[in-house]
Design a protein around this motif. Structure first.
Motif, PDB file in Angstrom:
ATOM      1  N   PHE A 199       0.826  -1.214   0.000  1.00 19.36           N
ATOM      2  CA  PHE A 199       0.000   0.000   0.000  1.00 19.36           C
ATOM      3  C   PHE A 199       0.856   1.257   0.000  1.00 19.36           C
ATOM      4  CE2 PHE A 199      -2.541   3.435   1.661  1.00 19.36           C
ATOM      5  CZ  PHE A 199      -3.763   3.247   1.049  1.00 19.36           C
ATOM      6  N   SER A 200       1.813   1.332   0.916  1.00 19.05           N
ATOM      7  CA  SER A 200       2.609   2.554   1.039  1.00 19.05           C
ATOM      8  C   SER A 200       3.448   2.814  -0.210  1.00 19.05           C
ATOM      9  CB  SER A 200       3.500   2.485   2.277  1.00 19.05           C
ATOM     10  OG  SER A 200       4.229   1.276   2.289  1.00 19.05           O
ATOM     11  N   ASN A 201       4.028   1.763  -0.780  1.00 24.19           N
ATOM     12  CA  ASN A 201       4.849   1.951  -1.984  1.00 24.19           C
ATOM     13  C   ASN A 201       4.007   2.340  -3.192  1.00 24.19           C
ATOM     14  OD1 ASN A 201       6.888   1.127  -0.276  1.00 24.19           O
ATOM     15  ND2 ASN A 201       7.871  -0.183  -1.778  1.00 24.19           N
ATOM     16  N   ILE A 202       2.880   1.673  -3.380  1.00 28.28           N
ATOM     17  CA  ILE A 202       1.989   2.027  -4.499  1.00 28.28           C
ATOM     18  C   ILE A 202       1.491   3.459  -4.321  1.00 28.28           C
ATOM     19  CG2 ILE A 202      -0.217   1.537  -5.631  1.00 28.28           C
ATOM     20  CD1 ILE A 202       0.187  -1.414  -4.717  1.00 28.28           C
ATOM     21  N   PHE A 203       1.081   3.791  -3.090  1.00 28.56           N
ATOM     22  CA  PHE A 203       0.517   5.114  -2.823  1.00 28.56           C
ATOM     23  C   PHE A 203       1.532   6.215  -3.106  1.00 28.56           C
ATOM     24  CE2 PHE A 203      -1.289   8.650  -0.570  1.00 28.56           C
ATOM     25  CZ  PHE A 203      -2.661   8.435  -0.596  1.00 28.56           C
ATOM     26  N   SER A 204       2.764   6.056  -2.582  1.00 28.09           N
ATOM     27  CA  SER A 204       3.780   7.092  -2.776  1.00 28.09           C
ATOM     28  C   SER A 204       4.202   7.194  -4.243  1.00 28.09           C
ATOM     29  CB  SER A 204       4.997   6.835  -1.881  1.00 28.09           C
ATOM     30  OG  SER A 204       5.560   5.574  -2.137  1.00 28.09           O
ATOM     31  N   LEU A 205       4.239   6.070  -4.960  1.00 27.75           N
ATOM     32  CA  LEU A 205       4.571   6.100  -6.388  1.00 27.75           C
ATOM     33  C   LEU A 205       3.453   6.763  -7.193  1.00 27.75           C
ATOM     34  CD1 LEU A 205       6.020   2.484  -6.818  1.00 27.75           C
ATOM     35  CD2 LEU A 205       7.316   4.608  -7.080  1.00 27.75           C
ATOM     36  N   ALA A 206       2.208   6.478  -6.807  1.00 26.97           N
ATOM     37  CA  ALA A 206       1.060   6.950  -7.584  1.00 26.97           C
ATOM     38  C   ALA A 206       0.790   8.441  -7.413  1.00 26.97           C
ATOM     39  CB  ALA A 206      -0.193   6.146  -7.232  1.00 26.97           C
ATOM     40  N   ILE A 207       1.088   9.016  -6.228  1.00 28.80           N
ATOM     41  CA  ILE A 207       0.809  10.445  -6.036  1.00 28.80           C
ATOM     42  C   ILE A 207       2.057  11.308  -6.235  1.00 28.80           C
ATOM     43  CG2 ILE A 207      -1.094   9.990  -4.436  1.00 28.80           C
ATOM     44  CD1 ILE A 207       0.747  10.980  -2.174  1.00 28.80           C
ATOM     45  N   SER A 208       3.155  10.669  -6.647  1.00 28.31           N
ATOM     46  CA  SER A 208       4.398  11.414  -6.865  1.00 28.31           C
ATOM     47  C   SER A 208       4.217  12.502  -7.932  1.00 28.31           C
ATOM     48  CB  SER A 208       5.502  10.445  -7.301  1.00 28.31           C
ATOM     49  OG  SER A 208       6.701  11.130  -7.575  1.00 28.31           O
ATOM     50  N   ASN A 209       4.624  13.712  -7.595  1.00 27.66           N
ATOM     51  CA  ASN A 209       4.605  14.853  -8.522  1.00 27.66           C
ATOM     52  C   ASN A 209       3.212  15.215  -9.043  1.00 27.66           C
ATOM     53  OD1 ASN A 209       7.413  15.291  -8.402  1.00 27.66           O
ATOM     54  ND2 ASN A 209       7.760  13.641  -9.880  1.00 27.66           N
ATOM     55  N   LEU A 210       2.172  14.975  -8.229  1.00 32.53           N
ATOM     56  CA  LEU A 210       0.822  15.386  -8.636  1.00 32.53           C
ATOM     57  C   LEU A 210       0.556  16.855  -8.303  1.00 32.53           C
ATOM     58  CD1 LEU A 210      -1.528  12.383  -7.733  1.00 32.53           C
ATOM     59  CD2 LEU A 210      -0.473  12.932  -9.928  1.00 32.53           C
ATOM     60  N   GLY A 211       1.392  17.445  -7.440  1.00 29.48           N
ATOM     61  CA  GLY A 211       1.224  18.857  -7.095  1.00 29.48           C
ATOM     62  C   GLY A 211      -0.134  19.163  -6.501  1.00 29.48           C
ATOM     63  N   LYS A 212      -0.860  20.125  -7.101  1.00 29.23           N
ATOM     64  CA  LYS A 212      -2.161  20.547  -6.570  1.00 29.23           C
ATOM     65  C   LYS A 212      -3.223  19.454  -6.663  1.00 29.23           C
ATOM     66  CE  LYS A 212      -3.542  22.695 -10.981  1.00 29.23           C
ATOM     67  NZ  LYS A 212      -3.875  23.972 -11.649  1.00 29.23           N
ATOM     68  N   TYR A 213      -2.923  18.392  -7.408  1.00 28.84           N
ATOM     69  CA  TYR A 213      -3.878  17.282  -7.524  1.00 28.84           C
ATOM     70  C   TYR A 213      -3.644  16.194  -6.470  1.00 28.84           C
ATOM     71  CZ  TYR A 213      -4.952  19.230 -12.133  1.00 28.84           C
ATOM     72  OH  TYR A 213      -5.328  20.060 -13.156  1.00 28.84           O
ATOM     73  N   THR A 214      -2.724  16.433  -5.515  1.00 26.85           N
ATOM     74  CA  THR A 214      -2.346  15.395  -4.565  1.00 26.85           C
ATOM     75  C   THR A 214      -3.532  14.880  -3.744  1.00 26.85           C
ATOM     76  OG1 THR A 214      -0.075  16.225  -4.379  1.00 26.85           O
ATOM     77  CG2 THR A 214      -0.880  14.840  -2.582  1.00 26.85           C
ATOM     78  N   SER A 215      -4.326  15.788  -3.158  1.00 22.50           N
ATOM     79  CA  SER A 215      -5.476  15.353  -2.349  1.00 22.50           C
ATOM     80  C   SER A 215      -6.529  14.648  -3.205  1.00 22.50           C
ATOM     81  CB  SER A 215      -6.104  16.550  -1.625  1.00 22.50           C
ATOM     82  OG  SER A 215      -5.241  17.046  -0.649  1.00 22.50           O
ATOM     83  N   GLN A 216      -6.738  15.163  -4.419  1.00 23.14           N
ATOM     84  CA  GLN A 216      -7.702  14.538  -5.328  1.00 23.14           C
ATOM     85  C   GLN A 216      -7.226  13.144  -5.731  1.00 23.14           C
ATOM     86  OE1 GLN A 216      -8.611  15.891  -9.563  1.00 23.14           O
ATOM     87  NE2 GLN A 216     -10.087  17.092  -8.388  1.00 23.14           N
ATOM     88  N   GLY A 217      -5.928  13.041  -6.028  1.00 22.70           N
ATOM     89  CA  GLY A 217      -5.363  11.730  -6.348  1.00 22.70           C
ATOM     90  C   GLY A 217      -5.467  10.788  -5.179  1.00 22.70           C
ATOM     91  N   SER A 218      -5.253  11.319  -3.967  1.00 20.38           N
ATOM     92  CA  SER A 218      -5.373  10.500  -2.757  1.00 20.38           C
ATOM     93  C   SER A 218      -6.779   9.936  -2.610  1.00 20.38           C
ATOM     94  CB  SER A 218      -5.020  11.342  -1.527  1.00 20.38           C
ATOM     95  OG  SER A 218      -5.267  10.634  -0.338  1.00 20.38           O
ATOM     96  N   SER A 219      -7.794  10.770  -2.888  1.00 23.06           N
ATOM     97  CA  SER A 219      -9.180  10.299  -2.757  1.00 23.06           C
ATOM     98  C   SER A 219      -9.469   9.170  -3.746  1.00 23.06           C
ATOM     99  CB  SER A 219     -10.166  11.453  -2.970  1.00 23.06           C
ATOM    100  OG  SER A 219     -10.204  11.871  -4.327  1.00 23.06           O
ATOM    101  N   LEU A 220      -8.895   9.251  -4.946  1.00 20.63           N
ATOM    102  CA  LEU A 220      -9.100   8.212  -5.956  1.00 20.63           C
ATOM    103  C   LEU A 220      -8.407   6.917  -5.551  1.00 20.63           C
ATOM    104  CD1 LEU A 220      -8.641  10.394  -9.157  1.00 20.63           C
ATOM    105  CD2 LEU A 220     -10.767   9.305  -8.406  1.00 20.63           C
ATOM    106  N   LEU A 221      -7.230   7.047  -4.958  1.00 20.72           N
ATOM    107  CA  LEU A 221      -6.521   5.848  -4.491  1.00 20.72           C
ATOM    108  C   LEU A 221      -7.269   5.195  -3.333  1.00 20.72           C
ATOM    109  CD1 LEU A 221      -2.878   7.223  -4.677  1.00 20.72           C
ATOM    110  CD2 LEU A 221      -3.818   5.374  -6.073  1.00 20.72           C
ATOM    111  N   VAL A 222      -7.804   6.010  -2.442  1.00 16.71           N
ATOM    112  CA  VAL A 222      -8.595   5.466  -1.329  1.00 16.71           C
ATOM    113  C   VAL A 222      -9.878   4.830  -1.867  1.00 16.71           C
ATOM    114  CG1 VAL A 222      -9.884   6.064   0.761  1.00 16.71           C
ATOM    115  CG2 VAL A 222      -7.610   7.031   0.379  1.00 16.71           C
ATOM    116  N   MET A 223     -10.466   5.412  -2.920  1.00 13.65           N
ATOM    117  CA  MET A 223     -11.659   4.830  -3.541  1.00 13.65           C
ATOM    118  C   MET A 223     -11.365   3.411  -4.030  1.00 13.65           C
ATOM    119  SD  MET A 223     -14.038   6.431  -6.579  1.00 13.65           S
ATOM    120  CE  MET A 223     -12.759   6.451  -7.827  1.00 13.65           C
ATOM    121  N   ALA A 224     -10.139   3.197  -4.503  1.00 15.04           N
ATOM    122  CA  ALA A 224      -9.770   1.884  -5.032  1.00 15.04           C
ATOM    123  C   ALA A 224      -9.678   0.817  -3.953  1.00 15.04           C
ATOM    124  CB  ALA A 224      -8.435   1.982  -5.779  1.00 15.04           C
TER     125      ALA A 224
END
Length: 470
Positions: A398-423
């Motif tokens: 989880f931690s490795n996928i999460f950190s890789l997936a939200i890397s360099n999202l900038g202002k989209y970080t929280s939005q990307g986080s919500s999508l990852l949590v949705m998964a």
């Protein structure tokens, strides 16, 4: 825009943050106890019992989807607006409400009312994860994000390790007079609810930095232009689904006469070694993936963590209540000593991974692929030890996928986080699919489902994580 000072000491806020990771791990793994406890109270089939995970993890999908729709249509991220600290406090209150509502479900003696309570509880946990996971990555020095998230996830795993033990004692011993009832469960969750309310107050009154961000994120689906995020969403789906599937049905697996024919109570204690393996791996990863400390310090710390946590698990699982009194009756060491071999294998896998999150994901998922194939084909003690050891190699997922997936999202970080949590909704679907195989074939064959999950994780670690903006 969030700007961190490299000189700021965030040790106290991070310590409080890890307690939140502990609590949601603790409360989530209680589902594995409920699956077997509700069976006796309501006479449920495997498919009906799988609704427990479906209700819980289904909330992750629905709440995260609502969050994403709000942020993508309004152009403002709710967490960025109110701040991570306030978001976490509100989330903890919702968790507390969900736990307390178990009492009403017990009063009407309805299985479906309990499922409704689980949904409320899981809604709070969903909101908490949307806030806390990215908060852990930004709360400190750059270059150690994955390490910090693994450390926080390690405390999450302490919760998942102690959850089955504490839950079993409270439900079967403390709040039961010999006859298991719905109120045995509701009283246990009432106690948990009080803890959540206290934590909400502590977080609100603490000096944790809020990290508000006033940037607009834009409307529409711009976040999906980041291919590594899109593929990461699927990776979280398969990772969580596979992990939860094993945690949900491992007790049933160990009770099978072809495996070890364990009693339900003994199998619940063995479950702690599966979840404890995640804690060992995640705490090891907090050192192995940290680029700031020396190799010598990494290896010594990892060795101490592996042996120390194993010793703790062995002692804690030996604590029993008999006729109202605590006694120490540890698992026979001859049944569990091979677990040390797999801890050593985990240590070696980290060395081979060279501190690289994607490489680590590939190596660990490959090992789990082999272990799960053995679990499907083998019988007796070999099948027993490989299935409980898979937790060690799920640990960093989880931690490795999460950190890789939200890397360099900038202002989209929280939005990307919500999508990852949705998964995380994968934890609703894969155990249910597995329940169908259990009903129509057998429990051992059903573990082919997490095998498929491992195949996708290997793909993501090899290629899917690479950053491309479409």
């Amino acid at each position: 825009m969030i700007i961190l000072s490299s000189k700021t000491n965030y040790s106290k806020p991070f310590s409080l943050l890890t307690s939140l990771f502990f609590m949601w791990g603790f409360i989530t793994v209680m589902n594995d106890i409920l699956i077997n406890t509700f069976k006796g109270i309501f006479s449920l089939s495997p498919m009906q019992r799988s609704l427990i995970q479906f209700s819980f993890f289904g909330a992750f999908f629905i709440i995260s989807l609502i969050y994403y729709l709000i942020s993508s249509t309004k152009g403002r991220d709710p967490i960025n607006k109110i701040g991570y600290k306030n978001g976490m406090a509100i989330s903890l209150i919702v968790c507390g409400i969900g736990c307390v509502s178990f009492f009403g479900a017990a009063y009407v003696h309805s299985y479906y009312a309990f499922l409704g309570s689980l949904f409320i509880l899981a809604s709070g946990v969903t909101m908490l994860q949307i806030c806390a996971n990215p908060y852990a990555t930004i709360l400190g020095e750059k270059g150690a994000e994955s390490s910090r998230l693994n450390l926080a996830q390690g405390l999450n795993s302490l919760g998942t390790t102690l959850g089955p033990i504490v839950g079993t004692i409270l439900i079967y011993k403390v709040f039961s007079d010999g006859e298991l009832t719905a109120f045995s469960i509701s009283k246990t969750y009432l106690a948990y609810g009080i803890v959540f309310f206290i934590l909400a107050l502590v977080v609100k009154m603490s000096k944790m930095p809020s990290f508000q961000n006033n940037e607009t994120v834009g409307t529409g689906a711009a976040v999906f232009k980041h291919k590594h995020l899109t593929l990461g969403i699927l990776a979280i789906f398969f990772y969580v689904g596979s992990e939860v599937a094993i945690g949900s049905w491992i007790v049933e697996y160990l009770k099978d006469d072809k495996i070890v024919g364990a009693s339900e109570e003994d199998a619940s204690y063995f479950l702690s070694f599966f979840w404890g393996g995640l804690m060992i791996g995640r705490l090891m990863a907090s050192f192995a993936l940290n680029d700031i400390i020396s190799k010598k310090k990494k290896y010594i710390s990892m060795l101490l963590v592996g042996l120390g946590v194993f010793t703790m698990m062995y002692i804690v699982t030996g604590i029993k209540i008999h006729e109202g009194a605590f006694n120490f009756s540890p698992i026979e060491f001859s049944k569990i000593y091979m677990y040390l071999f797999f801890i050593a294998l985990c240590f070696g896998a980290f060395i081979l991974s060279k501190g690289k999150p994607a490489r680590t994901l590939v190596i660990f998922s490959s090992i789990n692929l082999v272990l799960l194939v053995i679990a499907v084909l083998a019988k007796g003690p070999l099948a027993f030890i490989v299935i409980i050891s898979t937790g060690l190699f799920f640990s960093i997922g989880f931690s490795n996928i999460f950190s890789l997936a939200i890397s360099n999202l900038g202002k989209y970080t929280s939005q990307g986080s919500s999508l990852l949590v949705m998964a995380i909704v994968g934890g609703a679907f894969l155990p249910m699919i597995q329940s169908v195989i259990i009903e129509h074939v057998d429990v051992q064959t059903s573990f082919i489902i997490p095998i498929l999950g491992m195949v996708y994780l290997i793909f993501y670690g090899l290629k899917g994580y690479k950053q491309e903006v479409q």
